[in-house]
Design a protein around this motif. Sequence first.
Motif, short mmCIF file in Angstrom:
data_model
loop_
_atom_site.label_atom_id
_atom_site.label_comp_id
_atom_site.label_asym_id
_atom_site.label_seq_id
_atom_site.Cartn_x
_atom_site.Cartn_y
_atom_site.Cartn_z
N THR A 1 -7.91 -3.17 3.19
CA THR A 1 -7.14 -2.01 3.17
C THR A 1 -5.96 -1.76 2.08
O THR A 1 -6.10 -0.40 1.79
CB THR A 1 -6.49 -1.81 4.71
N SER B 1 -7.21 -0.81 -1.20
CA SER B 1 -7.85 0.47 -1.24
C SER B 1 -6.65 1.45 -1.79
O SER B 1 -6.84 2.93 -2.29
CB SER B 1 -8.54 1.01 0.12
N CYS B 2 -5.50 1.28 -1.58
CA CYS B 2 -4.43 2.01 -1.58
C CYS B 2 -3.97 2.04 -3.16
O CYS B 2 -3.27 2.87 -3.87
CB CYS B 2 -3.43 2.01 -0.73
N SER C 1 0.87 -1.19 0.04
CA SER C 1 -0.16 -0.06 0.16
C SER C 1 0.96 1.32 -0.12
O SER C 1 0.64 2.32 -0.40
CB SER C 1 -0.83 -0.03 1.07
#
Lengths: 1215, 156
Positions: free
Chosen positions: A133, A136-137, A99
């Motif tokens: 998570t 999402s990046c 990420s």
Amino acid sequence: MALKMVKGSIDRMFDKNLQDLVRGIRNHKEDEAKYISQCIDEIKQELKQDNIAVKANAVCKLTYLQMLGYDISWAAFNIIEVMSASKFTFKRIGYLAASQSFHEGTDVIMLTTNQIRKDLSSPSQYDTGVALTGLSCFVTPDLARDLANDIMTLMSHTKPYIRKKAVLIMYKVFLKYPESLRPAFPRLKEKLEDPDPGGRTGMLMRTPRSPGVQSAAVNVICELARRNPKNYLSLAPLFFKLMTSSTNNWVLIKIIKLFGALTPLEPRLGKKLIEPLTNLIHSTSAMSLLYECVNTVIAVLISLSSGMPNHSASIQLCVQKLRILIEDSDQNLKYLGLLAMSKILKTHPKSVQSHKDLILQCLDDKDESIRLRALDLLYGMVSKKNLMEIVKKLMTHVDKAEGTTYRDELLTKIIDICSQSNYQYITNFEWYISILVELTRLEGTRHGHLIAAQMLDVAIRVKAIRKFAVSQMSALLDSAHLLASSTQRNGICEVLYAAAWICGEFSEHLQEPHHTLEAMLRPRVTTLPGHIQAVYVQNVVKLYASILQQKEQAGEAEGAQAVTQLMVDRLPQFVQSADLEVQERASCILQLVKHIQKLQAKDVPVAEEVSALFAGELNPVAPKAQKKVPVPEGLDLDAWINEPLSDSESEDERPRAVFHEEEQRRPKHRPSEADEEELARRREARKQEQANNPFYIKSSPSPQKRYQDTPGVEHIPVVQIDLSVPLKVPGLPMSDQYVKLEEERRHRQKLEKDKRRKKRKEKEKKGKRRHSSLPTESDEDIAPAQQVDIVTEEMPENALPSDEDDKDPNDPYRALDIDLDKPLADSEKLPIQKHRNTETSKSPEKDVPMVEKKSKKPKKKEKKHKEKERDKEKRKEKEKKAEDLDFWLSTTPPPAPAPAPVPSTDECEDAKTEAQGEEDDAEGQDQDKKSPKPKKKKHRKEKEERTKGKKKSKKQPPGSEEAAGEPVQNGAPEEEQLPPESSYSLLAENSYVKMTCDIRGSLQEDSQVTVAIVLENRSSSILKGMELSVLDSLNARMARPQGSSVHDGVPVPFQLPPGVSNEAQYVFTIQSIVMAQKLKGTLSFIAKNDEGATHEKLDFRLHFSCSSYLITTPCYSDAFAKLLESGDLSMSSVKVDGIRMSFQNLLAKICFHHHFSVVERVDSCASMYSRSIQGHHVCLLVKKGENSVSVDGKCSDSTLLSNLLEEMKATLAKC
Amino acid sequence: MIQAILVFNNHGKPRLVRFYQRFPEEIQQQIVRETFHLVLKRDDNICNFLEGGSLIGGSDYKLIYRHYATLYFVFCVDSSESELGILDLIQVFVETLDKCFENVCELDLIFHMDKVHYILQEVVMGGMVLETNMNEIVAQIEAQNRLEKSEDQVLG
């Protein structure tokens, strides 16, 4: 022993973990870079090891180094390896590194798709969470496309922790893969009311179930709506409901901000919002919420700005609250208060202007941000009336200001304020010139060129001021202070550029041209920067020409010769200049003057010819003028004039480079043969520059003179003026004196006006009565001192209308401008991965994993069938949507929670019940919106209502949006009208009160149901002190307020006046849901009328059917098939004969009464799905024969299934 | 949307750098430096908002920061976020850190950057606010720590 050895070796490899690395770096302060490069070498070694723990440790250290600015993209593959570790510990490290370092350009990212998919469907919620998570990046369009369906499935995960993350990440998916928006939107919308997808849950919001999921959904929709608000207008009723019911400030803020974005599109929405927002402003203690409310009210007021006379109270409230913020000692509130104030200013300047004192006070604040905000406000607060006063105040601040940055900011603001909208507020340009001159006294400012530009602009565009300007400029040229400071790095000498040019250009206005000429030829001038000297040289000649003419006309030949001699004497100092431009001009002019000298010696009159050099008028040209010149017919700009040389690249490049340089030296527009691309680029750059430069002067005078035989000049509106202020001001005037003069002038004007008005009034008295305006001095009343002509800018003849496209084609949000109200087409479904991961182990708890589709054959058939219906539906739907919003908006704001009357008929429970009217307004409307029934019906019903004489019913929604349990994906479209239904069934009734109730399950908190009881007062007494006592069973308990015992009654939170009904909600906790059960209860109350009060009781039996434990849950056909195949469901079936109802209605009934949703329907066969509050899956196959219906069911609990089928049988038997 | 979350100390040394929009590493460092210089020259008793630096965002973006002892917490957000809301969020984040590290200090952040990231991930996800309830955040963090511990034991 062996284990110990392994462990030891691992330990050794772990020699350096993250902490060691950090410590090491701290210990090597001097040679940090060297140490780190050593470490990176070690890390590279570690990454080569097979041990995943070692790798993970290395990746963890890399993540740290990334923070320090080291590129770690070379380790991308290793990061993926660590991501795919089976242990959460390592996986998390891998995803974190990814990420931080992955992006769309990372090529190995495509290798992650399957790994991420696997993690998303992992049985451990934290594996899933970490994957979400991370994704999402670094989500890319490819990942978004491939994983959209998986993520969408997760939106209905049993764990709120996963649900909220899945909902949130959808925004990123939409951005990267806009096609996913429409298919996913229904589910997203559903998450706004997370617990119950039936749409009735607005009420449940009072007991928020999972604020996280809801908040995430609000968040995503707000982001979407911010970019393309118009597509989300139809959600306004839903959000309105949330706003009036939610207590979560974070959610409220988001919603309120969203409304701020929506109101400009729909002013009626604004009207509806004003009241609840005002209430919030009054009631909330949270500053953040208060502030956002004020902001949105302002947005509403802006959207309503005209024709809403009675909103002055709202404005006053806002301004008042903002004043409190600004006066607060908290600097943050002060800042925000000023920020919001500037928004009000745009539409309601008057209400803000009354707080001028406060804002001027903020100029003294120690905080620069606040001072700048206050300055911004002042910009909008000026009027013709107060401009002088405000600028005067600012001038004192300029004097006081410490630090050049702030002072420069003040300077630009003063100029900004004065020059805004074409000098709209300046009534006296002499005053403005004096201000500019005063500003030249600022030492060390960077903005000399700004002042200069203003001087030039004003002098050129305001003809009347030229004489005065020239006198001031000559004084500037004469005064030493500007020259003195020119040696330092000082921008203020720039004003001399303007001064010289103005004196030269308008030399006919000079009082003592000879004196000025001498001033411009002083030796000190040569210390000025080159470009200023050049202007000096050029304008000296203009001055010379005009002096020459004067002298010759007066017949002073000697005087003329003396001037020429002066020129010949002084010009050489410029000829020696190091600046090429100066040198060239000077030597040219020197030769010219010498020639003149010869002619003068022969007594030839030369003045006429010399002046001819500078004849003609200068006109400002509009900035867009060049672009707007129409292309003459027959001219193809794209066509080559000369075929391009095709041989070498270098040749291709050269002309462009040459052109480029040339352009830099002479920033003038040239009619160029540059190719389109170049043109576009330059245009873009220029536009950019203009847009970024607030001080862009729309008509910068070109230093080159334009000779014009001027057919164009005449039609420029130039108004001649007569001045009421004496022009001759000795020396440098102080701007202050103008303030005084101005006041006097205004006073005079006012007196005159009053006189006139009186006369008029007398006349009017005889005529009909008219409302005479109050004699307040408004902005418009102030006539400018000079009839100022701001010369309009020139445009080419038949200029083209503006052709710019404001929209940036690269805007990523543009792709999301999608109509969400259209029903889905098959082609829009999200791609579903096939032949993969089918063997993933899955528990029934976990939500619907995806599978390959069952069979293709029936699908095709269905498709055709569906498409036809869809077309129909599309039209219907469109109309309905539009109407519904209109309907919702057209009503006046709802009177708080005034209960609407319940239809007094005694029919109930049955399919044909009258609509329930007990829902509160907003909610009713929402249901309306979703109601699948055509609109006609509603209108008819309304009419009926009205004829019945129920004046209260503003709208009477048929509480039936549940009527067809929203088949989300493969929606079963309606062909026939369904009778309105109500989910409320009769509980008990007597002569005083009638109780109906509805039981709703919710997914959020396991094994809880909410019982909504509607109490209707049928008597003429007022009912109060109502209490509900329910006898708990082992299996079902009522949730009571803390501290109350099982035997206490639970109070009903309202009283009922005669004829009124209202709803109360109670939560019950159920242990086992596989069986239906009944609870006994009593409602006790006091009935009070004129004769007195009596204590009354009503017994009832609360029936929890198994269906009431089910929650309508949409399911995809593939997931459904997978579920059936999984084999861990038990099966049972029933058959009911003698059914004449259409299949469509039958399904709707099952959906409605038993909370199922249609998964797929083929002809007279349908599969349906539902889920219990405890997570049991229930699958149905409903088949219709001639006169019979058979229902086959599969469920994870056999008892539940058989009970459900029994209930269903009872329902169907009534059909 | 939140564009970036930066934590650095009084000397501008980065302690946590989390961008939600891709910037090359050099630019990231530049942004950190620029942001540091912007907030450094501000007194503690003036407002916590800054109209954005030139490198990030643009006019729509704001820097919202808080200064705790030796550390600056800076959030770069666009206009869809509530300024006061973000201030509260920073407070929640810091309090969560305090709870998870038991009296957090700069050293915790220095040596456990990864853990700080994991905590942040429960608060903000992909630039959007995920959870504002501290108890919920802490509960999830602890659950994950337990999971990690149990795996560690298996490892031996």
